[in-house]
Design a protein around this motif. Structure first.
Motif, PDB file in Angstrom:
ATOM      1  N   LYS A 142      40.843  43.155  35.726  1.00 59.89           N
ATOM      2  CA  LYS A 142      42.110  43.658  36.249  1.00 59.89           C
ATOM      3  C   LYS A 142      42.245  43.277  37.728  1.00 59.89           C
ATOM      4  O   LYS A 142      41.290  43.401  38.496  1.00 59.89           O
ATOM      5  CB  LYS A 142      42.152  45.181  36.094  1.00 59.89           C
ATOM      6  CG  LYS A 142      43.485  45.815  36.407  1.00 59.89           C
ATOM      7  CD  LYS A 142      43.426  47.308  36.127  1.00 59.89           C
ATOM      8  CE  LYS A 142      44.760  47.970  36.396  1.00 59.89           C
ATOM      9  NZ  LYS A 142      44.719  49.424  36.134  1.00 59.89           N
ATOM     10  N   ASP A 143      43.420  42.763  38.078  1.00 61.90           N
ATOM     11  CA  ASP A 143      43.731  42.369  39.460  1.00 61.90           C
ATOM     12  C   ASP A 143      42.809  41.279  39.981  1.00 61.90           C
ATOM     13  O   ASP A 143      42.601  41.155  41.198  1.00 61.90           O
ATOM     14  CB  ASP A 143      43.680  43.584  40.401  1.00 61.90           C
ATOM     15  CG  ASP A 143      44.699  44.649  40.024  1.00 61.90           C
ATOM     16  OD1 ASP A 143      45.797  44.281  39.555  1.00 61.90           O
ATOM     17  OD2 ASP A 143      44.383  45.831  40.175  1.00 61.90           O
ATOM     18  N   PHE A 144      42.245  40.473  39.087  1.00 67.55           N
ATOM     19  CA  PHE A 144      41.342  39.407  39.547  1.00 67.55           C
ATOM     20  C   PHE A 144      42.123  38.298  40.246  1.00 67.55           C
ATOM     21  O   PHE A 144      43.167  37.854  39.779  1.00 67.55           O
ATOM     22  CB  PHE A 144      40.583  38.808  38.360  1.00 67.55           C
ATOM     23  CG  PHE A 144      39.741  37.607  38.737  1.00 67.55           C
ATOM     24  CD1 PHE A 144      38.504  37.776  39.332  1.00 67.55           C
ATOM     25  CD2 PHE A 144      40.216  36.314  38.535  1.00 67.55           C
ATOM     26  CE1 PHE A 144      37.740  36.684  39.696  1.00 67.55           C
ATOM     27  CE2 PHE A 144      39.454  35.213  38.895  1.00 67.55           C
ATOM     28  CZ  PHE A 144      38.210  35.404  39.480  1.00 67.55           C
ATOM     29  N   LYS A 172      40.631  30.970  34.508  1.00 69.39           N
ATOM     30  CA  LYS A 172      41.486  30.192  33.601  1.00 69.39           C
ATOM     31  C   LYS A 172      42.347  31.110  32.731  1.00 69.39           C
ATOM     32  O   LYS A 172      43.019  30.641  31.814  1.00 69.39           O
ATOM     33  CB  LYS A 172      40.610  29.324  32.687  1.00 69.39           C
ATOM     34  CG  LYS A 172      39.796  28.272  33.402  1.00 69.39           C
ATOM     35  CD  LYS A 172      40.641  27.047  33.708  1.00 69.39           C
ATOM     36  CE  LYS A 172      39.788  25.938  34.300  1.00 69.39           C
ATOM     37  NZ  LYS A 172      40.601  24.746  34.600  1.00 69.39           N
ATOM     38  N   PHE A 173      42.321  32.399  33.024  1.00 76.85           N
ATOM     39  CA  PHE A 173      42.951  33.379  32.137  1.00 76.85           C
ATOM     40  C   PHE A 173      44.412  33.061  31.862  1.00 76.85           C
ATOM     41  O   PHE A 173      44.826  32.872  30.719  1.00 76.85           O
ATOM     42  CB  PHE A 173      42.817  34.785  32.749  1.00 76.85           C
ATOM     43  CG  PHE A 173      43.482  35.863  31.930  1.00 76.85           C
ATOM     44  CD1 PHE A 173      42.845  36.399  30.828  1.00 76.85           C
ATOM     45  CD2 PHE A 173      44.744  36.339  32.265  1.00 76.85           C
ATOM     46  CE1 PHE A 173      43.446  37.394  30.078  1.00 76.85           C
ATOM     47  CE2 PHE A 173      45.352  37.328  31.521  1.00 76.85           C
ATOM     48  CZ  PHE A 173      44.695  37.857  30.427  1.00 76.85           C
ATOM     49  N   GLN A 174      45.221  32.975  32.929  1.00 76.86           N
ATOM     50  CA  GLN A 174      46.655  32.767  32.729  1.00 76.86           C
ATOM     51  C   GLN A 174      46.935  31.414  32.100  1.00 76.86           C
ATOM     52  O   GLN A 174      47.828  31.264  31.264  1.00 76.86           O
ATOM     53  CB  GLN A 174      47.405  32.901  34.062  1.00 76.86           C
ATOM     54  CG  GLN A 174      48.923  33.004  33.901  1.00 76.86           C
ATOM     55  CD  GLN A 174      49.318  34.198  33.037  1.00 76.86           C
ATOM     56  OE1 GLN A 174      48.865  35.317  33.250  1.00 76.86           O
ATOM     57  NE2 GLN A 174      50.147  33.941  32.031  1.00 76.86           N
ATOM     58  N   GLU A 175      46.132  30.431  32.490  1.00 79.01           N
ATOM     59  CA  GLU A 175      46.318  29.082  31.940  1.00 79.01           C
ATOM     60  C   GLU A 175      46.089  29.076  30.430  1.00 79.01           C
ATOM     61  O   GLU A 175      46.845  28.474  29.666  1.00 79.01           O
ATOM     62  CB  GLU A 175      45.334  28.131  32.633  1.00 79.01           C
ATOM     63  CG  GLU A 175      45.573  26.659  32.320  1.00 79.01           C
ATOM     64  CD  GLU A 175      44.555  25.774  33.029  1.00 79.01           C
ATOM     65  OE1 GLU A 175      44.336  24.665  32.539  1.00 79.01           O
ATOM     66  OE2 GLU A 175      43.989  26.215  34.057  1.00 79.01           O
ATOM     67  N   ILE A 221      41.976  42.880  29.388  1.00 77.23           N
ATOM     68  CA  ILE A 221      41.899  42.978  30.850  1.00 77.23           C
ATOM     69  C   ILE A 221      41.044  44.190  31.193  1.00 77.23           C
ATOM     70  O   ILE A 221      41.410  45.330  30.899  1.00 77.23           O
ATOM     71  CB  ILE A 221      43.304  43.099  31.469  1.00 77.23           C
ATOM     72  CG1 ILE A 221      44.157  41.886  31.060  1.00 77.23           C
ATOM     73  CG2 ILE A 221      43.219  43.217  32.985  1.00 77.23           C
ATOM     74  CD1 ILE A 221      45.584  41.941  31.533  1.00 77.23           C
ATOM     75  N   LEU A 222      39.888  43.941  31.777  1.00 82.15           N
ATOM     76  CA  LEU A 222      38.945  45.001  32.106  1.00 82.15           C
ATOM     77  C   LEU A 222      39.153  45.485  33.538  1.00 82.15           C
ATOM     78  O   LEU A 222      39.324  44.673  34.444  1.00 82.15           O
ATOM     79  CB  LEU A 222      37.512  44.501  31.954  1.00 82.15           C
ATOM     80  CG  LEU A 222      37.082  43.989  30.567  1.00 82.15           C
ATOM     81  CD1 LEU A 222      35.693  43.374  30.664  1.00 82.15           C
ATOM     82  CD2 LEU A 222      37.087  45.121  29.564  1.00 82.15           C
ATOM     83  N   SER A 223      39.118  46.792  33.706  1.00 79.66           N
ATOM     84  CA  SER A 223      39.089  47.331  35.063  1.00 79.66           C
ATOM     85  C   SER A 223      37.659  47.206  35.578  1.00 79.66           C
ATOM     86  O   SER A 223      36.721  46.986  34.801  1.00 79.66           O
ATOM     87  CB  SER A 223      39.509  48.799  35.061  1.00 79.66           C
ATOM     88  OG  SER A 223      38.549  49.580  34.372  1.00 79.66           O
TER      89      SER A 223
END
Length: 896
Positions: free
Chosen positions: A273-275, A444-447, A465-467
């Motif tokens: 999360k928020d990375f 590469k998450f969003q990609e 998505i991990l906090s």
């Protein structure tokens, strides 16, 4: 439908795409005019191609000098089992006795030999009775010379040759004739010539995309088999201008369909999360991904163990696959993981490096370690590999992938998921952690999400998505045995490093190990008496003098006193007293739950009555012929129109019928007339508003949805004729099953009297502090359940929340009969209650009402049995959440 196709599909439990492939093979032999025992060599290859192409337009060329067809099945669907089905069918239906199976490399070669060897775990002919007494002879690239002398033995009717094509390729590249082509003194010709002269040789090519144009395959072509069968998940070869698709694909079952049909795991891409990678070095990102991969692995390991204990199935040991850039990078990762700074050195003996840097004995050990990674006894939990592991590495326990080499999103997706898609239990369980493959891809998450979300993408990736708290949280599987077992000194079976025992602080009922041993023996005898309702119809009956005498005799017969007692040093054990005390504990710490079977009298007849389908709302869109092509360089997209014709059924109606017979409750043999009547109605409906060509496409593309819609209507017309039913009490009482929960490692259970701050996430909390509960800990799905537990602590003598399998009650939900597990069971001075708290808006739900119906029937039968033997009646109560309050009594809630 062909008798052998039906029999083999049933015996081997073929999935639909496998059965479809077998049916296509049967149709191919009809087109090629094969007859049992006759010659099958096709003198006219062009005529054979024309005949096949007229029915299967995707086949435009055999691409060989013999008839060869490709079955493209997604990874994880079961290509090896399909090979077994092909061989069984061709042998039983057409008398084919000679098969030549080609493997692309040593790994697959060894795997195939194992899977074709009787009495191995994944034996491909398990269930084929003809092969149980007369198993095929397996001849390999290693032993064919020594077996040459027995080749003409008429008793060896079916022979399967398994060869490694890479070995033949290397011999050809060395400028020598392959060893298989050299003269054999046993047979007066080369083994190759012997095979080429066989009149019935069928060639089966595993992972055929790997060696289509190799020199070895060109040599093998000279075998001139009567038929070639190719299997692959990727029906194309990479050329200088991109992928070149095969021209002989007769069945294409891609990954997207396998995912939709639930045959493989669901891939998920994971980040924090928020990375944000801004300001982080490449090394820091890499280390975080590796650490989070291991954290995800540790959570998954716990969730898998919890599921296995709840479902009473084998525990799966998952592992992590780390993809490194090169061998130097892989070695540095191994050094990091083996260091004390990486999770306090917990993984120093659990990591292996798999790449080309190993030779000799090290390489042999590496391969052994890799092949053993699925074994629960193997210590390996992290595998580091440079080039993504290729086909043939057939494991079901890969759950987490950490890609650490530079690659675009498409390559990451394609190369990452292939090896980890196989399901450990052969089907999806409905439990996310058991059914999911996690790819750790912070940077590469969003990609990857964007790539998988593009129009036309066959892969729809889940997002996890991990906090920071979730990533760091360490969990454990908490096994909650009944208080009875804890007091008798039993420990949870198959404990792992992730297992915690909820009853570890329970005070033993017996003060010495020897007394405890005798008590456990007595309990084992009592468990056997469960299945003797004539001798012990209830738990109270265990106290009867004749039953007590029986238990004492059984214990004495197997009890071996310790040496000190035999020598008179230790005090003598009073077996009768311990048996009496153990029996009292059983009666006090259990609720008498009988095992009730309702069995039909005489012959049962069931059928579906003919009816007219309601089809006005059945309209499906025509599948699009447009694919969306997105240029990663220019960021421009365009629609490209392609043909979507594929292999067709013989008749339109066959799409509907083959979809319906996939349901477990629909038998083709007894319902064929009805099925074709319904299929005819459906086809006429589509033809009423669509051109004929479009109807073919709708039936092909929406087969599963059409079958589901018709099957739902069929159940309204299901009829069953039974002379009558009788109730059989097979057990007078049953042992309380262990419960298993996932909870935060080392965290003490919450006090059940206090509501947690986060009521919306109630299921994550473990509660304790009970006085009357038959287990040390319990979990609740709502705060209303927690409040009900408080009422039971006050008003009941004893209570508990049952585990799966405790009652073995089943209700009907469409074609399925799921198990119903009630939420609570509580015993008072006069009654035993089965309680089901539900949200007010769910009280009238058909499934809730179906559960209520089977539970009330069960309680009526249990009450009759109990009252016949001096026990208490059972009562079922469905309770709305909003009426559960501290001032309510159990009796008041049960009255409704």
């Amino acid at each position: 439908m062909n008798r052998n196709v039906n029999a083999i599909s049933g015996r081997l439990s073929l999935r639909k795409p496998q059965r479809d492939s077998l049916e296509l093979l049967h149709r191919l032999t009809e087109i090629l005019s094969w007859e049992k025992g006759g010659s099958k060599k096709s003198p006219d290859l062009a005529a054979a191609l024309s005949a096949i192409r007229s029915e299967f337009p995707t086949v435009t060329d055999f691409e060989r000098e013999f008839a060869s067809l490709c079955f493209a099945l997604a990874t994880g669907v079961g290509k090896t089992r399909l090979m077994g089905a092909f061989i069984a069918y061709l042998h039983l239906e057409h008398g084919i006795n000679n098969f030549f199976v080609m493997a692309p490399n040593l790994t697959i070669y060894n795997k195939l030999i194992t899977d074709f060897t009787p009495n191995t775990r994944k034996y491909v002919f398990k269930g084929i009775s003809e092969f149980a007494t007369d198993a095929p002879e397996i001849i390999t690239g290693d032993d064919y010379e020594s077996k040459a002398g027995t080749l003409f033995d008429q008793l060896l009717r079916c022979k399967i040759n398994i060869f490694n094509i890479s070995k033949i390729n290397s011999e050809v590249r060395g400028g020598k004739s392959p060893r298989i082509k050299r003269l054999s003194e046993y047979i007066g010709e080369s083994y190759f010539e012997y095979l080429a002269n066989l009149p019935d040789l069928v060639l089966i090519m595993d992972e055929s995309h790997r060696y289509r144009a190799s020199a070895g395959v060109r040599a093998i072509n000279e075998l001139k088999p009567i038929l070639g069968l190719e299997l692959t998940a990727t029906p194309f070869v990479e050329g200088p201008k991109g992928a070149v698709p095969f021209k002989n694909v007769i069945l294409d079952y891609p990954l997207g369909r396998a995912m939709n049909d639930g045959f493989v795991k669901e891939p998920a891409v994971v980040t924090r999360k928020d990375f944000s990678p801004q300001g982080m070095s490449a090394e820091a990102i890499e280390k975080l991904k590796l650490e989070d991969g291991v954290r995800m692995h540790e959570q998954t390991k716990v969730l898998l163990e919890t599921y296995a204990r709840e479902a009473s199935v084998g525990i799966v040991k998952p592992f992590v696959l780390v993809i490194a850039r090169d061998t130097t990078h892989a070695k540095s990762l191994v050094d990091l993981i083996k260091s004390q700074e990486f999770f306090e050195g917990r993984y120093k003996d659990k990591v292996i490096q798999v790449d080309s840097s190993k030779t000799g004995a090290e390489e042999d050990q590496m391969i052994q370690d890799l092949l053993a990674v699925e074994n629960t006894e193997s210590p390996t939990e992290i595998v580091i590999h440079v080039n993504m592991l290729k086909e043939g590495w057939d494991v079901t326990n890969l759950y987490t992938i950490v890609p650490l080499r530079a690659a675009n999103a498409r390559i990451l997706i394609e190369q990452s998921i292939g090896r980890g898609l196989r399901l450990p239990y052969g089907k999806r369980t409905g439990v996310a952690a058991v059914d999911r493959l996690s790819i750790i891809a912070h940077d590469k998450f969003q990609e990857i999400v964007d790539e998988a979300s593009k129009p036309g993408s066959v892969i729809k990736m889940q997002q996890v998505i991990l906090s920071a708290e979730e990533a760091e949280e360490k969990t454990a599987t908490v096994v909650s045995e009944s208080n009875l077992k804890a007091k008798l000194g039993f420990q949870p079976e198959n404990q792992t490093r992730s297992t915690e025992n909820a009853g570890k602080d329970t005070k033993p009922a017996f003060d010495t190990p020897e007394k405890q041993r005798v008590a456990q023996m007595a309990y084992a005898v009592i468990k056997r008496l469960e299945a003797r309702p004539d001798q012990a119809p209830t738990m109270e009956a265990l106290k009867a003098p004749e039953v007590q005498s029986f238990i004492v005799q059984e214990v004495v017969a197997q009890y071996q006193p310790q040496q000190l007692e035999m020598e008179g040093v230790a005090p003598k054990i009073d077996v009768a007293a311990i048996v009496s005390e153990t029996t009292s504990l059983v009666v006090k710490e259990m609720i008498p739950i009988p095992r009730i079977l309702v069995v039909p009298k005489g012959e049962v007849k069931s059928w579906f009555e003919p009816f007219t389908l309601e089809l006005t709302s059945m309209k499906f869109p025509l599948p699009s012929k447009d694919l969306w092509v997105h240029n990663l360089h220019t960021n421009q997209g365009e629609a490209v129109t392609v043909g979507n014709e594929g292999a067709r059924e013989k008749r339109m109606e066959d799409y509907v019928v083959s979809g319906l017979v996939d349901f477990d409750d629909v038998s083709y043999d007894t319902n064929a007339d009805l099925l074709y009547d319904l299929a005819t109605q459906t086809v006429k409906h589509f033809l009423s508003y669509l051109p004929e060509e479009e109807v073919w496409q709708v039936l092909h593309s929406h087969q599963k949805d059409i079958a589901n819609a018709i099957h739902a209507q069929m159940h309204q017309h299901f009829r069953e004729e039974v002379v009558g039913y009788e109730v059989v009490i097979s057990r007078g009482f049953t042992e309380l099953k262990d419960s298993a929960y996932t909870a935060k490692h080392g965290e003490a259970p919450l006090d059940y009297r206090q509501s947690p701050a986060d009521k919306s996430n109630m299921a994550k909390y473990l509660f304790g502090g009970f006085k009357k509960c038959l287990y040390p800990t319990q979990k609740f799905h709502s705060d209303a359940e927690r409040r009900l537990a408080g009422i039971l602590e006050r008003d009941a003598i004893k209570w508990f929340k049952p585990a799966k399998g405790q009652f073995q009650m089943f209700y009907r939900e469409g074609a399925n009969q799921p198990e119903y597990v009630p939420d609570f069971v509580a015993e008072t001075e006069t009654t035993i209650y089965m309680l089901e708290p539900k949200a007010k808006n769910e009280m009238g739900d058909p499934v809730v009402q179906a559960k209520k119906e089977v539970a009330e029937t069960w309680c009526a039968n249990a009450s009759k049995h109990a009252l016949e033997h001096g026990g208490k009646p059972w009562k079922y109560a469905l309770i709305a959440h909003d009426v559960i309050a501290d001032n309510m009594t159990l009796e008041g809630l049960a009255m409704g």
